[in-house]
Design a protein around this motif. Sequence first.
Motif, mmCIF file in Angstrom:
data_model
loop_
_atom_site.group_PDB
_atom_site.id
_atom_site.type_symbol
_atom_site.label_atom_id
_atom_site.label_comp_id
_atom_site.label_asym_id
_atom_site.label_seq_id
_atom_site.Cartn_x
_atom_site.Cartn_y
_atom_site.Cartn_z
ATOM 1 N N ILE A 106 0.845 -1.195 0.000
ATOM 2 C CA ILE A 106 0.000 0.000 0.000
ATOM 3 C C ILE A 106 0.891 1.261 0.000
ATOM 4 C CG2 ILE A 106 -1.859 1.231 1.192
ATOM 5 C CD1 ILE A 106 -2.422 -1.476 2.636
ATOM 6 N N PHE A 107 0.692 2.045 -1.044
ATOM 7 C CA PHE A 107 1.435 3.332 -1.116
ATOM 8 C C PHE A 107 0.489 4.487 -0.823
ATOM 9 C CE2 PHE A 107 3.826 0.457 -3.829
ATOM 10 C CZ PHE A 107 5.133 0.684 -3.413
ATOM 11 N N THR A 108 0.978 5.467 -0.087
ATOM 12 C CA THR A 108 0.151 6.613 0.260
ATOM 13 C C THR A 108 0.847 7.917 -0.185
ATOM 14 O OG1 THR A 108 -0.499 5.374 2.187
ATOM 15 C CG2 THR A 108 -1.116 7.701 2.140
ATOM 16 N N GLY A 109 0.038 8.722 -0.861
ATOM 17 C CA GLY A 109 0.643 10.003 -1.312
ATOM 18 C C GLY A 109 -0.344 11.156 -1.243
ATOM 19 N N ILE A 110 0.189 12.361 -1.229
ATOM 20 C CA ILE A 110 -0.721 13.526 -1.242
ATOM 21 C C ILE A 110 -0.453 14.371 -2.502
ATOM 22 C CG2 ILE A 110 -1.097 13.704 1.249
ATOM 23 C CD1 ILE A 110 1.128 15.814 1.283
ATOM 24 N N ASP A 111 -1.521 15.064 -2.895
ATOM 25 C CA ASP A 111 -1.397 15.895 -4.106
ATOM 26 C C ASP A 111 -0.705 17.223 -3.753
ATOM 27 O OD1 ASP A 111 -1.619 17.386 -6.355
ATOM 28 O OD2 ASP A 111 -3.728 16.844 -6.749
ATOM 29 N N VAL A 112 0.469 17.439 -4.344
ATOM 30 C CA VAL A 112 1.205 18.684 -4.041
ATOM 31 C C VAL A 112 1.358 19.581 -5.293
ATOM 32 C CG1 VAL A 112 2.481 17.758 -2.081
ATOM 33 C CG2 VAL A 112 3.411 17.506 -4.401
ATOM 34 N N THR A 113 0.498 19.299 -6.278
ATOM 35 C CA THR A 113 0.617 20.013 -7.559
ATOM 36 C C THR A 113 0.695 21.538 -7.358
ATOM 37 O OG1 THR A 113 -0.716 18.281 -8.514
ATOM 38 C CG2 THR A 113 -0.389 20.259 -9.855
ATOM 39 N N GLU A 114 -0.275 22.022 -6.589
ATOM 40 C CA GLU A 114 -0.313 23.475 -6.413
ATOM 41 C C GLU A 114 0.876 23.999 -5.631
ATOM 42 O OE1 GLU A 114 -3.997 25.155 -5.030
ATOM 43 O OE2 GLU A 114 -5.064 23.979 -6.569
ATOM 44 N N ARG A 115 1.204 23.217 -4.570
ATOM 45 C CA ARG A 115 2.314 23.650 -3.735
ATOM 46 C C ARG A 115 3.606 23.721 -4.557
ATOM 47 N NH1 ARG A 115 4.787 20.049 0.920
ATOM 48 N NH2 ARG A 115 2.631 19.740 1.571
ATOM 49 N N ARG A 116 3.793 22.662 -5.346
ATOM 50 C CA ARG A 116 5.020 22.633 -6.156
ATOM 51 C C ARG A 116 5.058 23.797 -7.146
ATOM 52 N NH1 ARG A 116 6.870 20.000 -2.810
ATOM 53 N NH2 ARG A 116 7.385 17.783 -2.842
ATOM 54 N N SER A 117 3.871 24.044 -7.704
ATOM 55 C CA SER A 117 3.795 25.127 -8.675
ATOM 56 C C SER A 117 4.141 26.466 -8.014
ATOM 57 C CB SER A 117 2.390 25.158 -9.277
ATOM 58 O OG SER A 117 2.059 26.448 -9.655
ATOM 59 N N VAL A 118 3.578 26.674 -6.806
ATOM 60 C CA VAL A 118 3.891 27.897 -6.057
ATOM 61 C C VAL A 118 5.378 27.968 -5.755
ATOM 62 C CG1 VAL A 118 3.581 29.071 -3.835
ATOM 63 C CG2 VAL A 118 1.609 28.193 -5.091
ATOM 64 N N GLU A 119 5.885 26.763 -5.302
ATOM 65 C CA GLU A 119 7.309 26.729 -4.975
ATOM 66 C C GLU A 119 8.172 27.100 -6.185
ATOM 67 O OE1 GLU A 119 7.334 23.362 -1.431
ATOM 68 O OE2 GLU A 119 8.080 22.849 -3.453
ATOM 69 N N GLN A 120 7.764 26.538 -7.316
ATOM 70 C CA GLN A 120 8.535 26.797 -8.532
ATOM 71 C C GLN A 120 8.478 28.282 -8.901
ATOM 72 O OE1 GLN A 120 7.358 24.321 -11.804
ATOM 73 N NE2 GLN A 120 8.929 25.182 -13.148
ATOM 74 N N ASN A 121 7.256 28.842 -8.791
ATOM 75 C CA ASN A 121 7.114 30.269 -9.076
ATOM 76 C C ASN A 121 7.986 31.113 -8.164
ATOM 77 O OD1 ASN A 121 5.403 29.957 -11.155
ATOM 78 N ND2 ASN A 121 3.523 30.297 -9.960
ATOM 79 N N MET A 122 7.968 30.700 -6.878
ATOM 80 C CA MET A 122 8.776 31.428 -5.916
ATOM 81 C C MET A 122 10.243 31.363 -6.298
ATOM 82 S SD MET A 122 7.090 30.673 -2.234
ATOM 83 C CE MET A 122 8.505 31.249 -1.325
ATOM 84 N N ASP A 123 10.636 30.167 -6.716
ATOM 85 C CA ASP A 123 12.021 29.967 -7.112
ATOM 86 C C ASP A 123 12.376 30.871 -8.289
ATOM 87 O OD1 ASP A 123 14.278 28.572 -6.362
ATOM 88 O OD2 ASP A 123 14.157 27.345 -8.201
ATOM 89 N N GLU A 124 11.457 30.893 -9.241
ATOM 90 C CA GLU A 124 11.698 31.726 -10.423
ATOM 91 C C GLU A 124 11.764 33.203 -10.042
ATOM 92 O OE1 GLU A 124 8.895 30.880 -13.509
ATOM 93 O OE2 GLU A 124 9.860 28.939 -13.896
ATOM 94 N N SER A 125 10.843 33.597 -9.166
ATOM 95 C CA SER A 125 10.832 34.990 -8.730
ATOM 96 C C SER A 125 12.157 35.342 -8.072
ATOM 97 C CB SER A 125 9.708 35.243 -7.728
ATOM 98 O OG SER A 125 8.489 34.950 -8.331
#
Lengths: 595, 127
Positions: free
Chosen positions: A127-146
């Motif tokens: 059994i594998f368990t995961g959470i959706d971090v799509t938005e968080r990653r996107s924000v993180e990436q934007n922050m990185d770019e900024s």
Amino acid sequence: MNSANFDGQIKLEEALKKSEEKYRYLYNESQVFNIIVNLDGTIKDVNKFVINKLKYSKEEIIGKSVTNFVIEDQKEKIKETIEYSIRGGSHAALDVFVCDKEGDIHTIMFSKGHAALYENGKISGLIFTGIDVTERRSVEQNMDESRKNIEKSLFFTSFLSRTAMHFVKNINNDDIFKFIAKEVYGIVGDSIVMVSESEQVPDSHLNIFVVREIIGDQSKLEEVKKILNRDLVGSRVFFDPNDEKVKQRKGLEKAEYGLHGISFKQIPLEISLEIEKRLGFGYIYTTPFALEGDLLGSVAIFTYKNEPLPDQSFVQAFINQAAVALQRRRAQIELQNAHDELEYKVAQRTAELIEVNKKLNDVKRLSDIGTLAATVAHELRNPLGVIRTAAYNISRKVKTADIEKHLVHIEKKILESDQIINNLLNYSNIKMPNYEKINIYDFLEECVAFVKGRFEKQEVLIFKKFRGLKKRILIADSFQLREVFNNILDNAFQAMAEKSGKLTIKSKIEGNNFIVYFKDNGIGIAKDELNRVFEPFFTKKSKGTGLGLAICSELINLHNGTININSKIGKGTEVEIRLPIKGDINGKKNTYDRR
Amino acid sequence: MAKKILMIDDDQELCEEVSEILRDEGYEVKTASDGIKGKKLIQNNRCDLVMLDLKMPKLTGFELLEYIKCVKPDLKIIVLTGSPLKNILGQKEQEDKNESQILKLANVVLNKPFDISVVLGKVKELA
């Protein structure tokens, strides 16, 4: 079967059932990714959340390989991770890019390790368990770019201020264009950059562009040169911004910038379009190089990779900065020029003032001398008069040759003294001529006779050539003219004192001018002294005031005539005087009076 | 009857030298060493000719000239002056008009140091 045992078993089973239901509920309803993977890597089960996210039906998911649902680049990695887990390994936390039925990608962060699913005491799945971090990653990436952008901006800002300082301090007007070309090229990379300086054609809407620098890919540059059959650097290119045909050409809209309220179409279009056509550039950018409505030049960037510029705003920012720097530099140069000009003018004016001051001093000196001379004249002439009369009385009473000789000397010296007084008086008190008619022939004869009489004992042959003057009338001041001729003749006789003299006096009428030459064969005047002979108080004689020729020059000037002297030391001197026959009654009158 | 000449000049030596010559030439000469004395001499004496200096103490030659022409308009006058004659004669109207105008009242004007034979010639001519 023991009923109590049975009861206990039922209770246990019920509890178990409840626990399982609870677990199943959690498994199904929780907002996390729950995936059960068979030992062969296929999907055994997923919860509702997975189904909602992936937008597939449960049937479409169950039995399929896990790798079916991840992005292409990650398939191999996921396969390895699952195999590793089946072998009993524990994987690290992992971002998996899951692709849903519509092709959207979700970033699911799976937690470290997995839970095992036992059936009949044996592991039947993981059994594998995961959470959706799509938005968080996107924000993180934007922050990185900024952050990166901020860093870049900071770097660029400091770069701009540094280059601006460099501009102003070290680079002259010509270099600045080369500098801009190189820096712009540095920012935009492999393109061709052309920088031109603008000059407004006076009284027209035309701009001339002088191409200062082209830089970029050398092979391309060579091609550009070949196409245009000339080296563009330093060329003048005319550009008419109102030409409709030019306006319609491709790429022009990029060349239009509204800057400080003025719209420029500043690219040297004939060139850019030609190059564009022949080399097939993908993008052409032209940027005005302008400040406060002042078009200083333009920058054209040709990208030949068919890719847009990576960072157009930086180029614009750089060029704006360069424009400021260039304008400052020009202002500096202008200021320097103005300063130099001012210094030059001050020096010039100072020199003029010194000259004027000198003249004023001269005039003041002459005025003082005038007053002094008038006093001295009166005070000396009285005793001279007594001496002369007394000498006459002596000669009357004692008629011996012996005494007579001394009395002649006294008489001679009295006349010399009187002449000195006259010279002083004349120079200090020159006035506007009193014009009258003069019979010039008789007048000249008279003057020559008078002076000759004074130098009686001197052996001088006089040649007079002024027959053509008979009955000609000259309008001049007879007092003043007599003064001039007497002075010149006096000088001539004195110059010939040491030898047998030969004096030639030639005269003629030429047009409206009366010209007279006095040529002697006396001692002559040295070359370096010749240009000083008209200066007052300049003299080389052992006695004399140094005023004779100064008076002549002034008087002839007042008559609007000229006086020139040619001389060779040891050979003699020639004086040429030119006078307008009709005088100059309406000319200089009243402009000169020195009292 | 001998002709009478008045010589007015503040230079006494000149007066002596000139009057001696004039006396030897047969003239009767009286001298004065300033303008006031000269004026009195003119008032109190009959004379044929006045020889006059211009720059004198108390009363100048110019003033005397005007006076003489007022009281004895027919009296002949010879001016003998050390002042630059050309300056006075050449004066423009806007300058000291008076001096040049007054000087025209004299019959003869001669600059010092004069040639005495010229003076004698003029005296013979006028007196």
